[in-house]
Design an enzyme around this catalytic site. Sequence first.
Site, short mmCIF file in Angstrom:
data_model
loop_
_atom_site.label_atom_id
_atom_site.label_comp_id
_atom_site.label_asym_id
_atom_site.label_seq_id
_atom_site.Cartn_x
_atom_site.Cartn_y
_atom_site.Cartn_z
N ASN A 123 0.81 -1.23 0.00
CA ASN A 123 0.00 0.00 0.00
C ASN A 123 0.84 1.28 0.00
OD1 ASN A 123 -2.47 -1.21 -0.13
ND2 ASN A 123 -2.75 -1.32 2.07
N ASP A 124 1.80 1.35 -0.91
CA ASP A 124 2.60 2.57 -1.11
C ASP A 124 3.59 2.88 0.01
OD1 ASP A 124 1.93 3.32 -3.62
OD2 ASP A 124 0.25 4.55 -3.02
N ALA A 125 3.70 2.03 1.01
CA ALA A 125 4.72 2.27 2.04
C ALA A 125 6.09 1.98 1.43
CB ALA A 125 4.47 1.39 3.24
#
Length: 603
Positions: A218-220
Amino acid sequence: MKTGVFVNGRLMGFHENGERLASSLRKMRRDGELDEQTNVAYNKRTNEIFVNTDEGRPRRPLIVVKAGKSLLTQDMVEKIRKGELHWHDLVKKGVVEWLDAEEEENTYIALEEGNLAEEHTHLEFDPVSILGYASAQIPFPEYNMAPRVLMAAQHTKQSLGLYAANFNLRCDTRGHVLFYPQSPLVRTRVYEALGNERRASGQNYVVAVLSYHGFNMNDAVVLNKDAIERALGRSEFFRTYATEERRYPGGQRDHFGIPEEYVQNYLGPEAYTELDEDGVISPDTDVFPNAVMVGKTSPPRFLKEISALDVESEKRRESSLTTRSNENGIVDAVILTESPSGTKFIKVRVRKMNVPEIGDKFASRFGQKGVISLLVPQEDLPFTRDGVTPDLMINPHAIPGRMTAGHLLEMLGGKAASLDCSHKDGTAFSGNTEDEFEDVLRSHGFKPTGQEVLYDGKTGARIYAKIFIGVIYYQRLHHLVSLKLHARSRGPTQMLTHQPTEGRAREGGLRLGEMERDCFIGFGAASLLKERMIDSSDKTVELVCADCGSLGVYDKIKGRRYCPLCDSANIHEVEMSYAFKLLVDEMKSIGINPQLRLKDRGE
């Protein structure tokens, strides 16, 4: 049918042939008979001519084309190189003209000189000129979706860097300065022409497109802890506080200095220990939340009449300059000066070092933004056969769905630039190509695809997958978790509604909104709902008359409760939200008399 002629939006008259008038006006402008800032647009559909000379119009330069040939000849280009010809000479000669958005509708513009045809009216200087200031600095924008380029332009404005060379002499309200900013390895010609490498706003990271135990979902992003300890992405935050000795009507004024004990709202002797004798803090002093930096007292807000018998000393209130309730740091500078009105004026600049931590936001120049989810020691990170470990790991799922092929191309170009020690050109439509990057990688013994074999840092085992690894320019954005972190147990409330204040700066409460309320109702958590909406918010106990249903009052002198409407003594205490009591009072103010019907519990 005659053509309507408008000058700066105002109808001036009519003309027999609008198209001929427009072309003759343009010829006059090119011959120098009309001002170069005049623009003429002919709308064939509405049969109207718009002549614009007013300010505030975005205009851009284009080369004039006649009979399929550019008026900018090779001889002119040579004279420009020698300095014999200048920009304004080209405009005066009618070789170059500035067009606004309306006149551009009447043009047919060629992107390159090789594509010129009879019907073309103008020629672009360079295809990159269709982009704006921020977009033109993004490498390979033609390989990405438009929303991602727009997002990248926004991120460029939010990035930390060297915003001014004299930042240590300035008193900006807030400012961020990045340690060791680097010039990007892949840059555009616009970036170089503007000299932006002198105001760099990012660093070149070794990035692997690889999942790391699910921590970068999730884009981390996962960052190398050792790289951060070597000052990767480290920045300094400055905030300037200001105060002055104001003058008030009646000859009263503020006073700088350590407040006396009898002053109203005195903070205690320990609050003023860091101040010098003049009541001002010294540079290089550590300050904590709500720390006093400048001692100051002010006259009371409401003045009372002082009689001849009233010999008491003037009452003053505490109004010292303090740090914010959620910020700390070190006093960087103290500036003493005078305001335009001649009063003493003090500015205190506080600095704080911000080391990247979990929750801080980073972004590439392609709208690929993410927050740090994990800091991993270098020895636990995957490494190549040469012992290179990535500074940052981005999730593979971030690339295909967003179609940011330029992100991969910059990684490839950055890797090639690192190997042959030269900057690469990422200018839109005319920069270096993928084939050129592949040739450099191949000549240095790397796979032209940019993929490498990596080994697990914890086990040493080979990772059986082709992993794309390269060098790309990443920016640290000013959304720092330390400036957003907020929690509250109890604190200030609003005077009107008695509910907690709003916002981090005011030590506000954490709002439980309508949707959260709906979840509690659906779950059946009635006691939790009451606690959040009443007990932790604006619970109040009001007196209600059981006979007429209006709000009762308490007479402190006589020690009795009664209803001001019907004078009944049948008064009961009712627990309610203060906002409801306020609503009842406001309804009364417009002539509505709400009545509360009381019942015993359980009825």
